[in-house]
Enzyme design. Structure first.
Site, PDB file in Angstrom:
ATOM      1  N   ASP A  96       6.966  -7.830   3.555  1.00  0.00           N
ATOM      2  CA  ASP A  96       6.312  -8.145   4.547  1.00  0.00           C
ATOM      3  C   ASP A  96       6.594  -6.940   5.931  1.00  0.00           C
ATOM      4  O   ASP A  96       7.965  -6.528   5.760  1.00  0.00           O
ATOM      5  CB  ASP A  96       6.907  -9.535   5.436  1.00  0.00           C
ATOM      6  CG  ASP A  96       6.407 -10.728   4.356  1.00  0.00           C
ATOM      7  OD1 ASP A  96       5.160 -10.572   3.878  1.00  0.00           O
ATOM      8  OD2 ASP A  96       6.889 -11.771   4.500  1.00  0.00           O
ATOM      9  N   ASP A 154      -1.341 -11.867   3.305  1.00  0.00           N
ATOM     10  CA  ASP A 154      -1.332 -13.021   4.383  1.00  0.00           C
ATOM     11  C   ASP A 154      -2.689 -12.993   5.176  1.00  0.00           C
ATOM     12  O   ASP A 154      -3.000 -14.269   5.388  1.00  0.00           O
ATOM     13  CB  ASP A 154      -0.024 -13.006   4.912  1.00  0.00           C
ATOM     14  CG  ASP A 154       1.268 -13.229   3.878  1.00  0.00           C
ATOM     15  OD1 ASP A 154       1.278 -13.575   3.014  1.00  0.00           O
ATOM     16  OD2 ASP A 154       2.312 -12.420   4.431  1.00  0.00           O
TER      17      ASP A 154
END
Length: 173
Positions: free
Chosen positions: A124, A142
């Site tokens: 991330d 995401d």
């Protein structure tokens, strides 16, 4: 000529492959260019980039549990979810933005599954924040999953409801 349900696959599959490729490319860039855990402001006070490793799921849930069972569980859950999306594409009517939305959900799942299977965690690096309040760090996969779900919800709200045969009287009359 392919079976009728196979004609539903090109748009979702192309969407999934494009998103999965973009996700993997941006994660490779982040790993090469962003030091682990060091925030780099892009828009001061609002948006930055920080390379983190998420061993859990959304919002790092389950990340502090035993990876011996969490890791295989998350891989299995992702594969089953991808199967459900493919079944939805194949067997249910799809119109409007539904094919693209399903493709984005599938592509996001693929992008995060590749990380989880290859690395044991998901990379991330996108960080939204205001002052000291940070949204959990996320990635392009995401974003794709979120946009895909929003497109599906929009289709559910906007698309006309199926109506029964108008020649038949309504029940109870």
């Amino acid at each position: 000529m392919p079976a009728p349900f196979l004609r539903k696959f090109p748009v979702p599959i192309v969407s999934a492959l494009l998103l999965g490729g973009a996700d993997q490319a941006t994660k490779a860039w982040a790993v090469r260019n962003l030091p682990l855990f060091e925030l780099r402001d892009v828009v001061p006070g609002f948006f930055g980039m920080v390379h983190v490793r998420n061993t859990g799921v959304a919002f790092s849930l389950l990340s502090n549990l035993d990876p011996g069972w969490v890791h295989p569980f998350l891989i299995l859950a992702t594969v089953l979810s991808m199967g459900a999306v493919l079944a939805y594409i194949a067997y249910l009517p799809s119109s409007g933005s539904t094919p693209v939305g399903l493709g984005l959900i599938l592509g996001g799942a693929i992008g995060n599954l590749i990380d989880r299977a290859r690395l044991g965690y998901v990379v991330d690096f996108l960080d939204l924040y205001w002052r000291d309040h940070h949204w959990p760090t996320f990635n392009v996969a995401d974003v794709g999953i979120t946009v895909g779900v929003v497109l599906l919800l929009i289709d559910m709200v906007i698309s006309p409801k199926e109506t029964g045969d108008a020649s038949r009287p309504a029940a109870g009359r």
